[in-house]
Design an enzyme around this catalytic site. Structure first.
Site, short mmCIF file in Angstrom:
data_model
loop_
_atom_site.label_atom_id
_atom_site.label_comp_id
_atom_site.label_asym_id
_atom_site.label_seq_id
_atom_site.Cartn_x
_atom_site.Cartn_y
_atom_site.Cartn_z
N THR A 248 0.87 -1.18 0.00
CA THR A 248 0.00 0.00 0.00
C THR A 248 0.90 1.22 0.00
OG1 THR A 248 -0.09 0.22 2.42
CG2 THR A 248 -1.73 -1.23 1.40
N ALA B 149 3.11 -1.20 4.78
CA ALA B 149 2.36 -0.03 5.25
C ALA B 149 3.35 1.11 5.41
CB ALA B 149 1.67 -0.35 6.57
N VAL C 71 7.21 -2.36 7.26
CA VAL C 71 7.14 -0.90 7.31
C VAL C 71 7.82 -0.33 6.07
CG1 VAL C 71 7.86 1.15 8.58
CG2 VAL C 71 7.10 -0.89 9.83
N LYS C 72 7.08 0.56 5.40
CA LYS C 72 7.60 1.15 4.17
C LYS C 72 8.11 2.55 4.48
CE LYS C 72 5.78 0.97 -0.56
NZ LYS C 72 4.51 1.00 -1.31
N VAL C 73 9.34 2.83 4.06
CA VAL C 73 9.92 4.16 4.28
C VAL C 73 10.44 4.69 2.96
CG1 VAL C 73 10.61 3.57 6.66
CG2 VAL C 73 12.26 3.31 4.80
#
Ligand code: G3P
Length: 220
Positions: free
Chosen positions: A27, A56, A82-84
């Protein structure tokens, strides 16, 4: 090759997960905004539907807040990734979360140099955006080839190449030929991959010919 689906729409995720072909979900803030729903709830629902990795994305731009957001997102479910963003603060956050055992997807990668940094920061995934590069007249798939070649030189790089911003089935085929680990597909692209007019034509002929036999496999 793993297939993730690139959407935050839970009914669509449910429908496509039922094919048995979906290994995970990605996402981003734009996809979440389209749902009009509360982000945390959406991620929790997706994680209940798909047991594989669910990316996310943090919203902050500074390391401290990104880290706090990343920890919050990681608490939603064990399969949250975790998307950064690929910025100095993003990679600092990637390193901190990765060392603590949280998988991180480094997004908005547009160069091989950036992909090297993501691997060094301990990313579980790097997301090069092929479609957006094509859009500005660069060769998105050449970037995938470069990253795969570079990562192959260094067995200690554990980062998987996650081909993002996929626009059509040819992107998927090209990425597969290059040995990319994952492609994240908009739902429409996954559906397009099934389609071939000769499959439809051949099936119609088989159905008609079978009917002419008057037989039933189950009642024979
Ligand atoms: O989720 C990241 C990426 O797949 C976005 O794709 O189509 O917005 O360039 P797109």
């Amino acid at each position: 090759m793993k297939f993730f689906i690139d959407t935050a729409d839970v009914p669509t995720i449910r429908e496509l997960a039922a094919t048995g072909l979906v290994d995970g979900v990605t996402t981003n803030p734009s996809l979440v905004a389209k749902t009009g729903r509360k982000f945390i709830d959406v991620v929790a629902e997706i994680c209940a539907v798909v047991k594989g990795p669910v990316s996310a994305e943090v919203a902050a731009l500074d390391h401290e807040t990104m880290l706090a957001e990343g920890r919050r997102l990681a608490r939603i479910a064990p399969n949250v990734v975790v998307k950064v963003p690929l910025t100095p603060d993003g990679l600092k956050t990637c390193k901190a979360l990765s060392v603590a055992g949280t998988a991180v997807n480094v997004t908005l990668c547009f160069s091989a140099a950036q992909a090297i940094l993501a691997a060094k920061a301990g990313a579980a995934y790097v997301s090069p955006f092929v479609g957006r590069l094509d859009d500005v007249g660069s060769d998105g798939m050449q970037l995938i080839a470069d990253i795969c070649e570079i990562y192959d030189q260094y067995p200690d790089f554990a980062t998987e190449v996650l081909v993002a911003s996929v626009r059509h089935p040819i992107h998927v085929v090209q990425a597969a030929k290059l040995g990319a680990d994952v492609a994240t597909l908009p739902p429409a692209v996954l559906k397009q991959m099934f389609a071939h007019p000769l499959t439809d034509k051949g099936l119609a002929a088989f159905v008609a010919d079978w009917k002419s036999t008057g037989q039933s496999i189950l009642e024979g």
